[in-house]
Design an enzyme around this catalytic site. Structure first.
Site, PDB file in Angstrom:
ATOM      1  N   LYS A 126       0.012   5.578   0.074  1.00  0.00           N
ATOM      2  CA  LYS A 126       0.599   4.766  -0.630  1.00  0.00           C
ATOM      3  C   LYS A 126       2.040   4.177   0.656  1.00  0.00           C
ATOM      4  O   LYS A 126       2.286   5.283   1.160  1.00  0.00           O
ATOM      5  CB  LYS A 126       1.380   5.571  -1.572  1.00  0.00           C
ATOM      6  CG  LYS A 126       2.220   3.975  -3.097  1.00  0.00           C
ATOM      7  CD  LYS A 126       2.800   5.216  -4.090  1.00  0.00           C
ATOM      8  CE  LYS A 126       3.551   4.578  -5.184  1.00  0.00           C
ATOM      9  NZ  LYS A 126       3.462   5.576  -6.250  1.00  0.00           N
ATOM     10  N   SER A 140       2.387   2.897 -10.521  1.00  0.00           N
ATOM     11  CA  SER A 140       2.764   1.726  -9.478  1.00  0.00           C
ATOM     12  C   SER A 140       1.757   1.978  -7.822  1.00  0.00           C
ATOM     13  O   SER A 140       1.889   1.952  -7.194  1.00  0.00           O
ATOM     14  CB  SER A 140       3.875   2.377  -8.823  1.00  0.00           C
ATOM     15  OG  SER A 140       4.194   3.795  -8.128  1.00  0.00           O
ATOM     16  N   SER A 168       2.546   7.531 -12.316  1.00  0.00           N
ATOM     17  CA  SER A 168       2.425   6.551 -11.497  1.00  0.00           C
ATOM     18  C   SER A 168       0.406   6.722 -10.156  1.00  0.00           C
ATOM     19  O   SER A 168       0.020   6.189  -9.396  1.00  0.00           O
ATOM     20  CB  SER A 168       3.397   5.890 -10.420  1.00  0.00           C
ATOM     21  OG  SER A 168       3.895   5.489 -11.059  1.00  0.00           O
TER      22      SER A 168
END
Ligand SMILES: [Mg+2]
Ligand SMILES: [Zn+2]
Lengths: 489, 100, 487
Positions: free
Chosen positions: A79, A154, A178
């Site tokens: 990420k 996310s 997330s």
């Protein structure tokens, strides 16, 4: 077959045995990314040059008879809020566009030590604030199951990259769901470990007391292997736990006999029939394997959402103050420093980040602290107490990961509150610091995957993985990525 | 009514948060933030008498490191990301406010 | 600003008669650690800009603080020296934007400081309450370019983060200090304590010790506190004293002209000798303190306390008590303070233990040795004691003794040998008697008066003997010889 389809553990075994080169595995992964990323936009940046050096190094180690580690040659996507020297770290924000950190996060060093190869940085909601990966300065990521839908967020880029078979495993971060929510929406396994099990050093902070890095993978076993590689005490993180990393791989075949499972009754009413049905079916699977199953009432958990949307923005408002145009990232010129700060932040942050920074600033400000922030912290205590009550009687809890399957792109962007509700079932574990994971279980509305969430008390990863492996064994195999390219339906 | 933010309050918060916003944005944020606060207002009505606040997930104590030097960054790396630098330092425009 | 206040800017003429000046001091003390508070960067003064920085003290995204054990021990050591209660404490974030602060918040201690409720005893015996002494991180350093280096006139500013994250203890006194002189005394005493404990090098000129003064005035005899102003930029004891005097006079002038003192922060201008208002905007600070999630609470367990107080030296106040008791002379308080300040009390005590006259030892230490404290701290107590004994026994006159001491300080050596080399050998008794004969013969009238009981003449006669022997005679020996002739 893409590297993800082979599975991380199979790949590592082949690389370690010298049957396949890490370099060829990497090229397959890069080819898969080139093939599908233009459509899905999972990646903000590739670290291909560095990845090729790393893969060659792994191959040299194998050739010299040295074991490169349990994840030898496994391509991993990170990420884009995890700091890497090898590629820019932008948090999908204009304010950090092009910024390359002069240091690696602890998880990056741990992955390298395990023989893994970082291929690139995945898209996210800006600074991890969102549940759809639509709040990204680089544009939204699309769900590989249906490109008209969101991948969740996310960590949407990481979840979609794994689900699309670009990489076998990826890392995300989970502050209020997330990792688990996009995992559920993309049909992959996503794990949020106990707070303090994985070092946060090098994870760009959103809400420091809630953030935790964890793996996304296509199977429970692969997720366990990646978690073991990245977990463990780190003296650069004061909140890192001293305890040794939980050995989860060992328990995957232990079955469910004797396991006490609680189903969080309060969540069932707020979830779609798909999601509720999946939880009941998963509970039946566990019961069928010898677990005792009961419903538990935990009404306090539903207050978690409100507490979260006070605590997380408060911490974020402080964590994001440093993006002021002075030392790195964007600067919008102005005649004085105060105006420069204000214009830089106005131009650099997207609307959701601004909203949360303002909300957090407000709830911490003089006169409101006690009414909002301190009260939210007390509710946090109530959530932890509710969990403690439940775990006095059960080893793990079962709940839906999300209220529904992946929703269409743009369907919730106009109403922030609507979007916040996507994290209703995942937030309580972050508030308590407990581990939780999502396992793909069934197909729901529109043929989209549905995840089931397994929750456990602090450092209860072994029981959690044991239950998750059993749930996985009873899951619909079609609900699990990687999914072949199908396009929008 | 609780949780209702005026545009003036929003402007004040934006100043504290160092976010330059237009009047129009102030109005938008006032509406959105008020809606969020109204929703989370439920927590204010919960009876939490005698419940201690939780700021950290776990109660760790005395996490300390030895007073031993570790290598610093090279100055090139330090200034690599700087929007503007001069003489090995970060350059900023005129400072109007005082250090508190 | 009221008209009265403006009048006060210039006035400062009438003094503060009828008013009491009330001062509280905030002293920021940089701790003498090897590394910074939350990272392994060197805590070193004077390195080239931005060379003592890392991701943590630069506040780079993703970096995390880890607390320096030594800084904690030194903070607790300060607390112990200031008679504070050393408590469980937590860290908070103090949020405000400023370019010298890498994270745009300062990690500090807020409602739960490590040290609270202590006091510092000043040389005169007065006690100043210590409200708290907490741990926090320092900021970077900003240089203003153009406009004569003044912040608001500058064209732009340059920031060096070498100092960012250096460990500080902020010591906050209660408003127990009355006036400029006592404020100076407080800071110099505090500095002595900080240096003695090894917590700080105490160098004000390098910014190791930085002082802010909260100054208010009130009518003599009144109980409540007046509105205070915080005065910043006090870089020396001299600035501190001048600034408090100016500020107190300004406030009194404001009140006398019927105005009202405005609570504000004021900047001391050393060149102009005045304070001026710093606020460019009327916006109150709102620091939005909250518990630092990246750090865990600090609990003074036995190990920490033991290490913090290990080898704690005897502190100045106790050393003054010890020296005063040894000398047994209340009028020597200033000499006692000087000797303790210069770290010469051990020399005096040791010399006395070896048989030297304690009062004489104190006097020589406070006056002659104090001229060269560096050398004095190195001289052997035995040597000092022997020299003092030569003087007490009358073998050396006071003048001779001082000359020998100067030589000992300069290049060391044995006092007897130095005395011989300088020609300070005692005058043989027969020679002294012969000189006395001459003096008595040449000044019969004076001698008569002396014999008649007029002691004032003794001084004149002694002087004559001294002149005749070119100072080789010992004053005490001369006095003794005169006395025995009269008897
Ligand atoms: Mg302070
Ligand atoms: Zn550093």
């Amino acid at each position: 077959m893409t590297p993800a389809a082979s599975g991380a553990l199979a790949l590592a075994a082949q690389v370690r045995a010298g049957e396949r080169s890490a370099a060829s595995v990497l090229e397959e992964s890069l080819a898969a990314i080139r093939g599908r990323d233009p459509e899905l936009h999972c990646f903000n940046a590739l670290a291909d040059a560095h990845a090729r050096e790393r893969a060659d190094e792994v191959d040299r180690l194998v050739a010299s008879g040295t074991d490169p580690g349990p994840l030898a040659g496994v391509p991993v996507a990170l990420k884009d809020n995890i700091c890497t020297r090898s590629a820019p770290t932008t948090c999908s924000s204009r304010i950090l566009a092009g910024w390359t950190p002069p240091y690696d996060a602890t998880v990056v060093s741990r992955l390298a030590a395990a023989g893994a190869v970082v291929v690139g940085k995945t898209n996210l909601d800006e600074f991890a604030m969102g549940s759809s990966t639509e709040n990204s300065a680089t544009g939204p990521t699309r769900n590989p199951w249906d490109t008209g839908r969101v991948p969740g967020g996310s960590s949407g880029g990481s979840a979609a990259a794994v689900a699309a078979g670009m990489v076998p495993v990826a890392l995300g971060s989970d502050t209020g769901g997330s990792i688990r929510q996009p995992a559920a929406l993309c049909g992959v396994v996503g794990v949020k470990p106990t707070y303090g099990v994985v070092s946060r050093y090098g994870l760009v902070a959103f809400a420091s007391s809630l953030d935790q890095i964890g793996p996304l993978a296509t199977t429970v076993a692969e997720a366990a292997a990646v978690l073991e590689a990245i977990a463990g005490h780190d003296d650069r993180d004061s909140t890192s736990l001293e305890q040794a990393a939980p050995r989860c791989s060992e328990v995957l075949d232990d079955g469910a006999r004797g396991l006490r499972v609680g189903v969080v009754a309060d969540f069932l009413a707020d979830a779609s029939p798909d999601c509720t049905g999946a939880v009941r079916a998963a509970a039946d699977v566990l019961a069928g394997h010898g677990a005792s199953v009961e419903e538990v009432a935990l009404p306090e958990l539903l207050h978690g959402l409100s507490a979260y949307y006070l605590i997380a923005p408060a911490e974020a408002s402080s964590n994001l103050a440093r993006y002021d145009g002075v030392r790195y990232g964007l600067r919008v010129d102005a005649p004085d420093v105060e105006t420069m700060n204000g214009r830089t932040r106005a131009a650099g942050f997207g609307p959701e980040v601004k909203r949360r920074v303002m909300l957090g600033t407000y709830v911490l400000s003089a006169g409101y602290y006690d009414a909002y922030y301190a009260q939210a912290q007390r509710v946090r205590t109530l959530v932890a107490r509710a969990f403690a009550r439940a775990y006095a009687g059960v080893d793990v809890l079962l709940a839906p990961t999300t209220p529904s399957v992946a929703f269409p792109l743009g369907s919730k962007t106009s109403d922030p509150l609507e979007m916040y509700l996507a994290d209703l079932f995942t937030i309580p574990s972050n508030l308590a610091g407990h581990p939780a994971m999502s396992v793909p279980f069934a197909l729901g509305e529109g043929g989209m995957p549905v995840g089931v969430q397994v929750l456990a008390p602090a450092l209860g990863e072994r029981a959690m993985f044991r239950a998750a492996a059993v749930v996985e064994s009873g899951a619909d195999p079609r609900a699990r990525g990687p999914v072949p390219a199908r396009g929008a339906r | 009514m609780s949780g209702q933010l005026s545009t003036e309050e929003v402007a004040h918060i934006a100043r504290l948060a160092r976010l330059e916003i237009t009047e129009e944005e102030s109005a938008t944020y006032a509406g959105q933030l008020s809606a969020i606060l109204e929703h989370v207002d439920a927590v204010r009505r919960l009876d939490t008498a005698g419940v201690p606040p939780t700021s950290h997930a776990f109660e760790l104590r005395n996490v300390l490191r030895a007073d031993e030097p570790r290598p610093c960054l090279e100055r090139d790396e330090v200034l690599a990301g700087a929007p503007r630098a001069e003489d090995g330092r970060f350059l900023v425009p005129r400072i109007l406010g005082e250090e508190p | 600003m009221s008209g009265g206040a403006r009048a006060g800017e210039d006035a400062a003429i009438e003094g503060v008669a009828g008013y009491e000046v009330v001062v509280g001091l905030e002293v920021h003390c940089e701790l003498s650690t090897a590394t910074k508070l939350f990272c392994g960067c060197a805590n070193a003064f004077g390195a080239p800009p931005n060379t003592q920085v890392c991701p943590v003290c630069l506040g780079l995204p993703g970096s995390l603080p880890v607390l320096n054990r030594r800084a904690v021990e030194l903070a607790m050591r300060i607390g112990s020296a200031l008679h504070c209660e050393i408590r469980p404490s937590t860290f908070h974030r103090k949020n405000y934007f400023y370019p010298d602060m890498p994270k745009d918040y300062q990690i500090s201690q807020y409602d739960e400081p490590v040290n609270a409720d202590g006091y510092l005893e000043l040389p005169g015996g007065a006690r100043v309450g210590i409200e708290r002494a907490h741990i926090e991180e320092d900021t970077g350093k900003t240089t203003h370019v153009g406009g004569g280096g003044r912040i608001h006139d500058a064209d732009h500013s340059l920031v060096d983060y070498n100092r960012a994250g250096v460990p500080l203890v902020e010591i906050v006194s209660r408003p127990d200090i009355r006036g400029a002189e006592q404020a100076r005394s407080y800071v110099s005493e505090l500095r002595a304590v900080l240096v003695a404990t090894g917590a700080s090098d105490g160098r004000m000129e390098e910014g190791s010790l930085r002082v802010d003064a909260n100054v208010s005035v009130r009518r003599e005899g009144s109980e409540g506190l007046g509105t205070r102003c915080e005065v910043k930029n006090l870089n020396s004891l001299r600035s501190l004293g001048r600034a408090i005097d100016f500020e107190a006079e300004r406030q009194v002038a404001v009140l006398r002209s019927g105005g009202r003192v405005v609570q504000e922060t004021r900047h001391w201008d050393e060149d102009e000798g005045r304070t001026s208002s710093m606020r460019s905007k009327e916006e109150a600070n709102d620091y939005r303190y909250f518990a630092e999630p990246d750090l865990v609470p600090l609990v003074p367990d036995e190990e920490l306390l033991e290490r913090a107080t290990r080898a704690m030296p005897v502190l100045p106040a106790a050393r003054r008590v010890r020296l005063s008791a040894l000398v047994g002379d209340d009028t020597a308080a200033d000499q006692v303070t000087t000797v303790v300040d210069l770290g010469l009390d051990d020399l005096v005590v040791a010399a006395a233990a070896l048989g030297a006259d304690a009062s004489l030892a104190l006097r020589r230490a406070a006056n002659e040795a104090a001229q060269r404290p560096e050398q004095a701290r190195r001289i052997d107590a035995g040597v000092f004691a022997r020299l003092l004994s030569l003087e007490s026994a009358g073998t050396l006159s006071a003048t001779q003794s001082k000359a020998v001491l100067a030589e000992v300080l300069e290049s060391g050596g044995d006092p007897e040998e130095i005395a011989r080399r300088l020609g300070f050998e005692a005058l043989p008794a027969a020679e002294l008697e012969a000189v006395l004969d001459e003096v008595v013969a040449s000044h019969p009238a004076e001698w008569e008066r002396y014999v008649g009981g007029d002691d004032k003449v003794a001084q004149l006669l002694t002087g004559l003997v001294m002149r005749a022997t070119r100072g080789r005679a010992n004053g005490k020996a001369v006095a003794a010889a005169l006395a025995s002739r009269r008897a």
